[in-house]
Design an enzyme around this catalytic site. Structure first.
Site, PDB file in Angstrom:
ATOM      1  CG  ASP A 113      -0.302  -0.500   2.487  1.00 29.54           C
ATOM      2  OD1 ASP A 113       0.937  -0.454   2.582  1.00 29.54           O
ATOM      3  OD2 ASP A 113      -1.029  -0.933   3.396  1.00 29.54           O
ATOM      4  CG  ASP A 160      -8.909  -1.730  11.908  1.00 26.93           C
ATOM      5  OD1 ASP A 160      -7.881  -2.312  11.490  1.00 26.93           O
ATOM      6  OD2 ASP A 160      -9.425  -0.766  11.304  1.00 26.93           O
ATOM      7  CD  GLU A 220      -8.817   1.056   7.230  1.00 25.92           C
ATOM      8  OE1 GLU A 220      -8.735   0.103   8.047  1.00 25.92           O
ATOM      9  OE2 GLU A 220      -8.200   2.114   7.394  1.00 25.92           O
TER      10      GLU A 220
HETATM   11  C1  GLP Z   1      -0.877   0.358   8.303  1.00 25.36           C
HETATM   12  C2  GLP Z   1      -0.537  -0.391   7.033  1.00 25.36           C
HETATM   13  C3  GLP Z   1      -0.622  -1.867   7.243  1.00 25.36           C
HETATM   14  C4  GLP Z   1       0.162  -2.265   8.467  1.00 25.36           C
HETATM   15  C5  GLP Z   1      -0.416  -1.555   9.669  1.00 25.36           C
HETATM   16  C6  GLP Z   1       0.219  -1.960  10.978  1.00 25.36           C
HETATM   17  O1  GLP Z   1      -2.241   0.396   8.529  1.00 25.36           O
HETATM   18  N1  GLP Z   1      -1.379  -0.053   5.954  1.00 25.36           N
HETATM   19  O2  GLP Z   1      -0.137  -2.519   6.092  1.00 25.36           O
HETATM   20  O3  GLP Z   1       0.117  -3.642   8.629  1.00 25.36           O
HETATM   21  O4  GLP Z   1      -0.232  -0.177   9.453  1.00 25.36           O
HETATM   22  O5  GLP Z   1       1.235  -1.134  11.383  1.00 25.36           O
HETATM   23  P1  GLP Z   1       2.149  -1.455  12.626  1.00 25.36           P
HETATM   24  O6  GLP Z   1       3.009  -2.573  12.218  1.00 25.36           O
HETATM   25  O7  GLP Z   1       2.923  -0.185  12.822  1.00 25.36           O
HETATM   26  O8  GLP Z   1       1.256  -1.797  13.756  1.00 25.36           O
END
Ligand code: GLP
Length: 276
Positions: free
Chosen positions: A72, A141, A148
């Site tokens: 992403d 979530d 989402e």
């Molecule tokens: C964002 C990204 C996800 C990722 C998530 C978790 O939402 N789009 O791809 O998995 O963050 O981030 P973290 O690893 O900092 O908890």
């Protein structure tokens, strides 16, 4: 499904890195035979990237014949913004390894036609022969990439509006200022990740425990998009003890009892020094 439970974040990161390393080496990548890897951002994969860089620096692993596709990217954030996923990937991983920049694909969140950019990304994955191993992370979530709650489990790469939970979770990267967090992103779809031959999802920390429970102990549900991987024939969840806090004791005991089997996937750790 495999559920690999390690004592802490560092051990989980190392296990994931070893697994990726062994997958690449066993594939025997070469000119005309590229290993294709899907990659996430976020704080979770940082330890894993550090280990992969270490293997590369020791001469054990090369990314010369690896193609990558990131999950992403934010929309509207300049590419060189320190919090863009382009910056993240180059600073935390790509600039430390021998990947050909032409083989590292990241969605362009500033493309003039965002849907055309997403369609082209899907096409590039297809032209690369599909993804061999998609590594992913999740939000608290239960979203995978930026799919989402409520995203179609058959979704493809597209533009998504971020949920408030995600904006809140990501505010830490933008001085805690909600107004600075982009509200839209381009993301691979759940269906895009489901098409990978294998999926490995990293889940660490007590704040992800409820999401892990929803991912594996309840039904497939588009409100917890990571739960879709219950229907993938080859999914590995790699987590730490903290992330298992909401699971049943029975579940944890069962999978811990399988660790000697799972550990055979990473021990021995292969090296390209021996391959050549
Ligand atoms: C964002 C990204 C996800 C990722 C998530 C978790 O939402 N789009 O791809 O998995 O963050 O981030 P973290 O690893 O900092 O908890």
């Amino acid at each position: 499904m495999r559920l690999v439970i390690l004592d802490d974040y560092n051990l989980a990161s190392e296990w994931a890195a070893k697994y990726i390393c062994n997958c690449i080496i066993q594939f025997k990548p070469s000119q005309g035979r590229y290993f294709t890897l899907g990659l996430p951002t976020g704080s979770t994969p940082l330890g894993c990237y550090k280990k992969l860089i270490e293997y590369h620096k020791n001469g054990d692993l090369s990314f010369k014949y690896v193609k990558t596709f990131n999950m992403d990217e934010y929309v509207g954030l300049p590419r060189n913004h320190p919090e863009s996923y382009h910056s993240y990937m180059w600073n935390n991983f790509f600039k430390h390894i021998d990947i050909d920049p032409n083989n590292a694909h990241i969605l362009d969140g500033n493309a003039p036609d965002l849907q055309a950019e997403c369609d082209a990304f899907e096409k590039k994955i297809e032209e690369a022969g599909g993804i061999d191993l998609f590594v992913g992370g999740i939000g608290p979530d239960g979203h995978i990439a930026f799919n989402e709650p409520g995203s179609s489990l058959a979704s493809r790469t597209r533009l998504k509006t971020l949920a408030m939970d995600t904006i809140l979770a990501n505010a830490k990267y933008f001085d805690g200022d909600l107004s600075k967090v982009p509200t839209m992103a381009l993301t691979v779809g759940v269906g895009t990740v489901m098409d990978a031959r294998e999926v490995m999802i990293l889940i660490t920390g007590a704040h992800k425990a409820f999401a892990l429970y929803k991912a594996i102990e309840e039904g497939v549900n588009h409100m917890w998009t990571v739960s879709a991987f219950q229907q993938h024939p080859r999914t590995i969840f790699v987590c730490d003890e903290d992330a298992t806090l909401e699971l049943r004791v029975k579940t944890v005991k069962y999978f811990k009892g399988l660790m000697h089997v799972h550990n055979k996937l990473v021990d021995p750790l292969y090296s390209m020094k021996e391959e050549n």
